[in-house]
Design an enzyme around this catalytic site. Structure first.
Site, PDB file in Angstrom:
ATOM      1  CB  VAL A  66      -0.962  -0.004   1.205  1.00 10.35           C
ATOM      2  CG1 VAL A  66      -1.816   1.265   1.213  1.00 10.35           C
ATOM      3  CG2 VAL A  66      -1.854  -1.237   1.170  1.00 10.35           C
ATOM      4  CE  LYS A 103      -8.241  -5.751   7.536  1.00  8.36           C
ATOM      5  NZ  LYS A 103      -7.171  -5.088   6.758  1.00  8.36           N
ATOM      6  CD  GLU A 158     -13.502   5.408   2.342  1.00  7.64           C
ATOM      7  OE1 GLU A 158     -14.046   4.281   2.374  1.00  7.64           O
ATOM      8  OE2 GLU A 158     -14.101   6.466   2.604  1.00  7.64           O
ATOM      9  CB  ILE A 176     -15.672  -0.476  -1.406  1.00  2.85           C
ATOM     10  CG1 ILE A 176     -15.608  -1.662  -2.368  1.00  2.85           C
ATOM     11  CG2 ILE A 176     -17.120  -0.066  -1.170  1.00  2.85           C
ATOM     12  CD1 ILE A 176     -16.320  -2.905  -1.866  1.00  2.85           C
ATOM     13  CD  GLU A 191      -3.996 -10.026   6.749  1.00  4.81           C
ATOM     14  OE1 GLU A 191      -2.782  -9.805   6.979  1.00  4.81           O
ATOM     15  OE2 GLU A 191      -4.792  -9.131   6.430  1.00  4.81           O
ATOM     16  CG  ASP A 216      -9.636  -8.767   7.235  1.00  3.57           C
ATOM     17  OD1 ASP A 216      -8.731  -7.920   7.299  1.00  3.57           O
ATOM     18  OD2 ASP A 216     -10.494  -8.782   6.320  1.00  3.57           O
ATOM     19  CE  LYS A 251     -11.457  -5.777   5.671  1.00 10.72           C
ATOM     20  NZ  LYS A 251     -11.387  -6.632   4.469  1.00 10.72           N
ATOM     21  N   GLY A 295      -5.431  -5.015  -2.103  1.00  8.59           N
ATOM     22  CA  GLY A 295      -4.503  -4.870  -3.212  1.00  8.59           C
ATOM     23  C   GLY A 295      -3.917  -3.477  -3.291  1.00  8.59           C
TER      24      GLY A 295
END
Length: 340
Positions: free
Chosen positions: A15, A107, A131, A138, A192, A203, A207, A304
């Protein structure tokens, strides 16, 4: 407002490098859309000598992310190292106390410490944005805090872990056993380091807890999420379900019931012809049900380099524009703890 927004990034994995690439390739576009220049000043990662395929020569290097969070020449601290405790937590706290805006994709950190971090951001009159922490590309957070701000949310539902959706659809489409597809997903790098975070529903539960807090104005309560993973699902289960016109999905659901706030993440039967039933491979889908908007369906890549770094970039541009919306619920210091 300064004409230049100066940022520091902790973590140069998939990222972090994605954010660097966007800043480099879309600099003029970003400046025109944000109204000011955005400049990366300093970075921090585990290894300085690692070949990452991009030049870091013009950037200041901090071997300690706490030092990066303290730097006086950055306005925004971006935490991309992960983990639900220190050093990520200490670094975010340090940045907020130093009057810096914080952007995170973490998260797990938010699900565990989001309430106190939100209060710290509010106390220091800075933004805590995340975000990228929910469903990658999304725009789930912005949809709730901005587009659906005039709605009372009745229900949240969705597929929030692409790895689990990949495993389930691959088992169904290829008639392969769970163990076979699990090993395949691991070789492809979908899982992971601790696979239980994915296949155990943890995970996705992180969220769901974050979205629930925003949607229903509650404190984040990850412990109250009823979690069950996909480890026990067999090809026979999937085949029998298909014969009845259904598919199995790891589904998150959050809603207010007569007993209080319900949060659950577990395998469910969904109609094969429904939007969620038609979701294939590693895609995510989140559905919000608002009293005025009705059902709003968001579908896209949940992880991704491109999708997640795009989400981080959207938060950077928001800060550059001076946009500030509530972090969790209505106000970090006025949240009401609801019964799980």
């Amino acid at each position: 407002m300064s004409s230049i927004l100066k940022i520091g990034i902790a973590g140069l994995g998939t990222v972090g490098l994605g954010v660097l690439k966007i800043l480099s390739s879309h600099s003029e576009l970003i400046t025109s859309r944000s109204g000011r220049s955005i400049e990366l000043k300093a970075i921090s990662a585990r290894s300085k000598s690692k070949n990452r395929g991009v030049s870091l020569d013009d950037l200041a290097w901090e071997s300690n992310i706490i030092d990066l969070a303290k730097r006086s020449d950055i306005d925004v601290f971006i935490e991309l190292i992960g983990g639900d405790d220190d050093p990520a937590k200490e670094a975010v706290e340090t940045a907020l106390k130093s009057g810096k805006h914080v952007i995170t994709a973490n998260k797990a950190l938010l699900a565990k410490h989001g309430q106190e971090l939100a209060e710290l951001a509010e106390k220091n009159n800075v933004s805590l944005k995340f975000e990228a922490a929910v469903a990658g590309g999304i725009p789930a957070i912005k949809t709730l805090t901005e587009s659906l701000a005039g709605n009372k949310i009745n229900k949240i539902m969705g597929v929030m872990n692409g790895t689990c959706n990949y495993i389930l659809t691959r088992m169904e489409n290829s008639n392969l056993a769970y163990e076979t597809v699990f090993n395949e997903a691991q070789k492809l790098g979908y899982l992971e380091a601790d696979p239980t975070l994915d296949v155990g529903g943890i995970d996705a539960g992180h969220k769901l807890a974050i979205l629930t807090s925003i949607a229903f104005g509650t404190q984040i309560d990850f412990a109250a999420v009823d979690k069950q993973g996909i480890e026990l699902i067999s090809v026979q289960d999937i085949e029998q379900t298909r014969e009845m016109g259904y598919r199995i999905k790891l589904l998150g659901v959050s809603q207010i019931t007569d007993e209080g706030l319900e949060q659950r993440m577990q395998p469910c039967l969904v109609s094969a012809t429904s939007p969620i039933g038609q979701l294939e491979n590693a895609m995510n889908m989140i559905i919000f049900d608002g009293d005025n908007s009705g059902q709003v369906i968001l579908r896209g890549a949940g992880a991704g380099e491109g999708p997640t770094s795009s989400a981080v970039m959207s938060d950077i541009i928001d800060i550059a524009r001076g946009n500030k919306v509530p972090t969790f619920g209505q106000s970090a210091t006025s949240l009401i703890k609801m019964n799980p």
